[in-house]
Scaffold this motif. Structure first.
Motif, mmCIF file in Angstrom:
data_model
loop_
_atom_site.group_PDB
_atom_site.id
_atom_site.type_symbol
_atom_site.label_atom_id
_atom_site.label_comp_id
_atom_site.label_asym_id
_atom_site.label_seq_id
_atom_site.Cartn_x
_atom_site.Cartn_y
_atom_site.Cartn_z
ATOM 1 N N GLN A 66 -2.170 1.988 11.570
ATOM 2 C CA GLN A 66 -3.589 2.054 11.230
ATOM 3 C C GLN A 66 -4.460 1.957 12.484
ATOM 4 O OE1 GLN A 66 -3.591 -1.251 8.546
ATOM 5 N NE2 GLN A 66 -3.179 0.005 6.730
ATOM 6 N N GLN A 67 -4.029 1.135 13.442
ATOM 7 C CA GLN A 67 -4.757 1.028 14.706
ATOM 8 C C GLN A 67 -4.694 2.337 15.484
ATOM 9 O OE1 GLN A 67 -2.713 -2.345 16.320
ATOM 10 N NE2 GLN A 67 -4.107 -3.842 15.403
ATOM 11 N N LEU A 68 -3.541 2.988 15.460
ATOM 12 C CA LEU A 68 -3.416 4.295 16.114
ATOM 13 C C LEU A 68 -4.333 5.310 15.442
ATOM 14 C CD1 LEU A 68 -1.934 6.275 18.046
ATOM 15 C CD2 LEU A 68 -0.262 6.619 16.226
ATOM 16 N N ARG A 69 -4.350 5.318 14.115
ATOM 17 C CA ARG A 69 -5.237 6.239 13.393
ATOM 18 C C ARG A 69 -6.701 5.999 13.769
ATOM 19 N NH1 ARG A 69 -2.439 5.114 7.647
ATOM 20 N NH2 ARG A 69 -4.611 4.705 7.103
ATOM 21 N N ARG A 89 -10.861 -2.474 13.650
ATOM 22 C CA ARG A 89 -10.376 -1.365 14.477
ATOM 23 C C ARG A 89 -9.094 -0.790 13.894
ATOM 24 N NH1 ARG A 89 -13.601 -1.041 18.563
ATOM 25 N NH2 ARG A 89 -12.357 0.487 19.682
ATOM 26 N N ARG A 90 -9.101 -0.630 12.564
ATOM 27 C CA ARG A 90 -7.975 -0.035 11.847
ATOM 28 C C ARG A 90 -8.501 0.976 10.844
ATOM 29 N NH1 ARG A 90 -5.560 -5.276 9.319
ATOM 30 N NH2 ARG A 90 -4.454 -3.772 8.007
ATOM 31 N N ASP A 91 -7.849 2.126 10.752
ATOM 32 C CA ASP A 91 -8.141 3.103 9.702
ATOM 33 C C ASP A 91 -7.294 2.707 8.492
ATOM 34 O OD1 ASP A 91 -8.916 5.533 8.334
ATOM 35 O OD2 ASP A 91 -6.905 6.279 8.814
ATOM 36 N N LYS A 92 -7.875 1.921 7.617
ATOM 37 C CA LYS A 92 -7.147 1.368 6.483
ATOM 38 C C LYS A 92 -7.863 1.733 5.203
ATOM 39 C CE LYS A 92 -5.909 -3.077 4.386
ATOM 40 N NZ LYS A 92 -6.026 -4.557 4.505
ATOM 41 N N ASP A 93 -7.103 2.079 4.158
ATOM 42 C CA ASP A 93 -7.699 2.264 2.833
ATOM 43 C C ASP A 93 -6.759 1.710 1.771
ATOM 44 O OD1 ASP A 93 -5.744 4.188 2.156
ATOM 45 O OD2 ASP A 93 -7.019 5.870 2.696
ATOM 46 N N GLY A 94 -7.202 1.768 0.514
ATOM 47 C CA GLY A 94 -6.441 1.171 -0.579
ATOM 48 C C GLY A 94 -5.150 1.885 -0.909
ATOM 49 N N PHE A 95 -4.930 3.073 -0.359
ATOM 50 C CA PHE A 95 -3.712 3.820 -0.657
ATOM 51 C C PHE A 95 -2.545 3.426 0.259
ATOM 52 C CE2 PHE A 95 -7.101 6.432 -2.344
ATOM 53 C CZ PHE A 95 -6.593 6.878 -3.554
ATOM 54 N N ASP A 96 -2.855 2.808 1.395
ATOM 55 C CA ASP A 96 -1.811 2.540 2.382
ATOM 56 C C ASP A 96 -0.654 1.713 1.828
ATOM 57 O OD1 ASP A 96 -2.572 3.909 4.731
ATOM 58 O OD2 ASP A 96 -4.068 2.389 5.206
ATOM 59 N N ARG A 97 -0.952 0.761 0.943
ATOM 60 C CA ARG A 97 0.102 -0.127 0.462
ATOM 61 C C ARG A 97 1.070 0.573 -0.484
ATOM 62 N NH1 ARG A 97 -4.281 -2.608 -2.456
ATOM 63 N NH2 ARG A 97 -4.271 -4.317 -0.980
ATOM 64 N N TYR A 98 0.695 1.762 -0.956
ATOM 65 C CA TYR A 98 1.559 2.498 -1.885
ATOM 66 C C TYR A 98 2.317 3.627 -1.200
ATOM 67 C CZ TYR A 98 -1.666 0.061 -4.934
ATOM 68 O OH TYR A 98 -2.418 -0.916 -5.540
ATOM 69 N N MET A 124 3.217 9.697 0.451
ATOM 70 C CA MET A 124 3.031 9.075 -0.863
ATOM 71 C C MET A 124 3.757 9.864 -1.935
ATOM 72 S SD MET A 124 -0.439 8.272 -3.085
ATOM 73 C CE MET A 124 -0.742 6.546 -2.715
ATOM 74 N N ARG A 125 4.726 9.202 -2.574
ATOM 75 C CA ARG A 125 5.444 9.792 -3.707
ATOM 76 C C ARG A 125 4.688 9.526 -5.008
ATOM 77 N NH1 ARG A 125 10.133 6.726 -4.024
ATOM 78 N NH2 ARG A 125 9.600 5.452 -2.217
ATOM 79 N N GLN A 126 5.110 10.182 -6.087
ATOM 80 C CA GLN A 126 4.421 10.010 -7.356
ATOM 81 C C GLN A 126 4.486 8.582 -7.875
ATOM 82 O OE1 GLN A 126 6.154 13.977 -8.679
ATOM 83 N NE2 GLN A 126 4.678 13.613 -10.283
ATOM 84 N N GLU A 127 5.586 7.886 -7.588
ATOM 85 C CA GLU A 127 5.676 6.500 -8.025
ATOM 86 C C GLU A 127 4.545 5.676 -7.417
ATOM 87 O OE1 GLU A 127 10.058 7.847 -7.529
ATOM 88 O OE2 GLU A 127 8.058 8.430 -6.828
#
Length: 306
Positions: A66-69, A89-98, A124-127
């Motif tokens: 995320q820091q690299l992004r 200083r991180r490109d983070k969103d709610g999808f990252d954990r999945y 990101m897979r369908q699961e």
């Protein structure tokens, strides 16, 4: 992660439904994270010289990605960070954990692993999409209709492609695709998709590249995807003009050219992403489209690198 194909019949995975987004708001985040997400002993998927590619093995490695992004999207390019992103200083969103996070690592850089990570791709897979409530791409494009047309196919969303400027050469791209191909084989993926971006938000400035894509790479009906309603879009039927194929192809971003080269289709519409300062198109790549020479190059049944 390229394991031989499992024998059992693939289960049917339904398209994410709107109810999922409502449910996730009431379920604590630690409960909703993907179980068994990290493999601390995850093996290397490929090497080229001092570079290697593998999946992130911990939350700390995801944070480093995320820091690299952030460095690439917000400091080098024109994306507009939120207050929280500026603070962390991180490109983070709610999808990252999945998602799983593919990393290109340069061991010769030394220092912390965060310093050694020079490229990343989000998978990101369908699961994961079902737990998140949708795919990330569904914010811009009608992914649900695509999944509904192909209920027995396994879909993988590719996103957040990011490589440090000094590493944007053939070797890094080859390693990322070697890692993706290994992942595709392990999880028996049938279709890859995701957004690809043209720089800028001026639709007139991207009309000719879009005209080229419409003429030479338009998705057939079974793979066609339209933009979500009420988005700032250039509808496919409104794309006009002609572009010299050689000049237009040369002007396309390397990632988009790569998708076309291996058999990707482009959806009809373009969506303006003002946060990232881009105009996005939807790429759909059935695995069966991939030219045999690329399958042979990355290995139809390749194994982990020891």
């Amino acid at each position: 992660m390229n394991l031989s194909r499992m024998a059992e019949e693939a289960p049917v995975v339904r398209a994410p439904n709107p109810f999922g987004a409502a449910v996730k708001a009431f379920v604590p985040a630690p409960v909703r994270r993907m179980k068994g997400r990290f493999d601390v002993n995850g093996q290397v998927l490929g090497r080229l010289g001092q570079l290697e590619v593998r999946l992130a093995r911990s939350r700390d490695e995801v944070k480093a990605a995320q820091q690299l992004r952030y460095r690439v999207f917000y400091e080098e390019m024109s994306a507009q960070p939120s207050r929280l992103q500026k603070l962390t200083r991180r490109d983070k969103d709610g999808f990252d954990r999945y998602c799983d996070h593919l990393l290109v690592i340069d061991r010769a850089r030394g220092g912390s692993l965060g310093n050694q990570i020079v490229g990343t791709y989000r998978l990101m897979r369908q699961e994961g999409a079902e737990m998140a409530g949708s795919f990330y791409t569904a914010q811009e494009f009608d992914i649900a209709s695509l999944l509904a047309r192909h209920p027995r196919k396994r879909f993988l969303e590719l996103g957040r492609s990011c490589v440090l400027k000094e590493y944007r050469g053939k070797r890094s791209v080859e390693l990322l695709w070697q890692g993706i191909w290994a992942y595709v084989q392990q999880h028996r993926i049938d279709v890859l998709f995701g957004c690809a971006s043209l720089a800028g938000t001026d639709l007139k400035a991207v009309e000719l590249p879009l005209a080229f894509l419409k003429t030479h790479a338009a998705a057939p009906a079974e793979w066609q995807v339209r933009a979500q309603p009420r988005r700032g879009v250039l509808r496919g039927e409104n794309v006009t003009g002609e572009a010299d194929p050689r000049r237009a192809l040369a002007a396309l971003p390397p990632l988009l050219k790569g998708y076309l080269r291996i058999g990707g289709y482009i959806g009809a519409d373009a969506v303006v992403d003002y946060q990232f300062g881009t105009t996005d198109v939807l790429v759909v790549l059935p695995v069966s489209n991939i030219h045999p020479r690329y399958v042979e190059y990355y290995g139809a049944d390749s194994r982990f690198v020891a």
